[in-house]
Design a protein around this motif. Structure first.
Motif, PDB file in Angstrom:
ATOM      1  N   LYS A   4       0.945  -1.251   0.082  1.00 39.61           N
ATOM      2  CA  LYS A   4      -0.084  -0.211  -0.037  1.00 39.61           C
ATOM      3  C   LYS A   4       0.939   1.488   0.044  1.00 39.61           C
ATOM      4  N   GLU A  62      -0.541  -4.094   3.805  1.00 38.01           N
ATOM      5  CA  GLU A  62      -1.704  -3.868   4.308  1.00 38.01           C
ATOM      6  C   GLU A  62      -1.904  -5.227   5.107  1.00 38.01           C
ATOM      7  N   THR A  77      -3.697  -0.149   8.178  1.00 36.71           N
ATOM      8  CA  THR A  77      -4.068   1.138   7.861  1.00 36.71           C
ATOM      9  C   THR A  77      -4.405   2.099   9.065  1.00 36.71           C
TER      10      THR A  77
END
Length: 460
Positions: A4, A62, A77
């Motif tokens: 990510k 992630e 996150t």
């Protein structure tokens, strides 16, 4: 588990340290690390869990897990939360609880920094990170184009300073909110959602649906009575799980419903209207920004915090905006309305908060709607009756005001205005009848309230 884009590079280790750490872990090692976390997750402490998910964040990977026992999300996150500081409230708090008077701007800034340092320390102790470098898009949605709708924290509306915490578990976020508000809540420090604030809700919903065994559930569902099936459907709906089934004998359709974010059990939406009177070409001074919507929101958020409410969403819509803008403060002379969605710990807290909001802010147009099938207390019914009356009166007064304006600026339409006046006079008569009906209702509720109080006194 996927690669990510880093959300906040300035809060991570140095570039050299990061590249070195990333090089130290191969793809196979990352997979092994994740499998180890999955297998030992139930036995890990909160600090260990947070540390592992923070490590995945640092590697720009992630990773998400839901603790089913506590229904709490863990994610690489970051889970965001804003802590806001109002200078006026802070000065009042310092005078009341510390006996210190903040007379100058410099003294206020020192006090603000003390609060920020304390909040930052709490965030770090819980394994979180203080978000740095907000950028020009901070707090605004959508981020890539102008809008007439704004979500979450807006600097200058309810706060003068802020700090954003990035957490890697719901448990840590909740602990930080409780610690900060317990220490600084009386000084005007509030907790608000970051932007729309629904990331955790939707992530948990997705995980629950992914882990839901429909085949096994159907077997158990078929054995239940009709009433138990309805209860099971309600439970699934509350958790955001999608399911439908049709009884072959009765042909009754069982189907879960979608409950919008923030509107679960014991929730309440407080709404209010406001007007932004910004002068063209320049932003208003700080004291002007805090007039109106700022005062209403600070008071409302204070009442919510007092009753342990968790603000899930703040949304403001600007009506008749000729040109959408990137910042709420940039809109000029526009009408708008706001909604603050709150989740309370229980029904009692929701009722008490609702009553206090009405008593304190009804004159400012703050209102709330009762839910379908909700049983209101006598005090809430009295508050709602007053609210209905005030709303009708406000609507009628607004119509009269519009009529006066029409008479002043459109002399040629006198005949039409006279017709409107006749209709409004008729509505005035109808309002008198409605006023009498509400008065009778209030008198009856007052008797019930008195009888209830007398009954409790006799029992004691």
């Amino acid at each position: 588990m996927t690669k990510k884009k880093r959300q906040n590079p300035s809060s991570t280790p140095s570039e050299g340290e990061e590249q070195s750490a990333r090089a130290a872990l191969s793809k196979d090692e990352i997979v092994r690390r994740w499998r180890k976390i999955k297998s030992s997750f139930p036995d890990m402490s909160e600090a260990e869990r947070v540390d592992e998910f923070r490590r995945f964040w640092e590697f720009e990977l992630e990773a998400t897990e839901l603790d089913p026992a506590a229904d709490c999300l863990y994610s690489s996150t970051p889970i965001m939360r804003v802590f806001t500081i109002c200078h006026d409230e802070l000065a009042k708090g310092y005078l009341s609880f510390k006996g210190e008077k903040l007379s100058t701007h410099e003294e206020t800034m020192v006090a603000v920094q003390d609060v920020k340092d304390s909040i930052a320390a709490t965030i770090c102790r819980l394994g979180g990170v203080v978000k740095e470098g907000d950028g020009p898009d901070f707090g605004y949605l959508p981020l890539d184009k102008p809008s007439s709708r704004f979500h979450g924290f807006q600097e200058g509306f309810g706060s003068d300073d802020h700090l954003v915490g990035m957490f890697f578990s719901e448990v840590s976020r909740t602990a930080a909110i409780q610690k900060v508000t317990a220490e600084w809540g009386q000084y005007g420090v509030r907790s608000e959602p970051y932007r729309e604030g629904g990331d955790v809700h939707y992530a948990k919903k997705e995980i629950r649906n992914f882990n839901f065994d429909k085949k096994e559930f159907r077997k158990q569902f078929a054995k239940l009575s009709h009433e138990d099936r309805l209860t099971a459907i309600d439970d699934l709906s509350a958790n955001g799980i999608q399911f439908k089934s049709k009884d072959r004998k009765t042909h009754f359709d069982y189907k879960t419903r979608s409950i919008p974010f923030g509107e679960g059990k014991n929730s309440r939406c407080f709404s209010y209207e406001f007007q932004l009177g910004h002068s063209k070409g320049s932003l208003p001074p700080a004291h002007e920004k805090r007039d109106g919507v700022d005062r209403i929101e600070r008071t409302l958020l204070g009442i919510i915090a007092k009753h342990d409410g968790f603000v899930t969403r703040i949304q403001r819509d600007i009506l008749g905006l000729p040109k959408p803008c990137m910042k709420l403060q940039d809109s000029e002379n526009s009408y708008g309305y706001g909604n603050i969605q709150v989740q309370f710990p229980n029904e009692t807290a929701r009722r008490r908060a609702s009553e206090e909001v009405f008593e304190t802010l009804a004159s400012d147009g703050v209102r709330f709607e009762s839910e379908a099938g909700e049983t209101l207390s006598v005090d809430e019914q009295i508050a709602k009756a007053h609210q209905e009356l005030a709303s009708k009166r406000k609507e009628l007064d607004s119509s009269w005001s519009s009529l006066r304006s029409m008479q002043e600026f459109h002399r040629d339409g006198v005949a039409e205005c006279l017709d409107d006046e006749a209709r409004l006079n008729q509505r005035e008569i109808e309002f008198k009848d409605f006023e009498s009906e509400v008065a009778e209702r209030l008198e009856e509720l007052s008797r019930e309230q008195t009888d209830s109080s007398d009954g409790e006194s006799m029992c004691t």
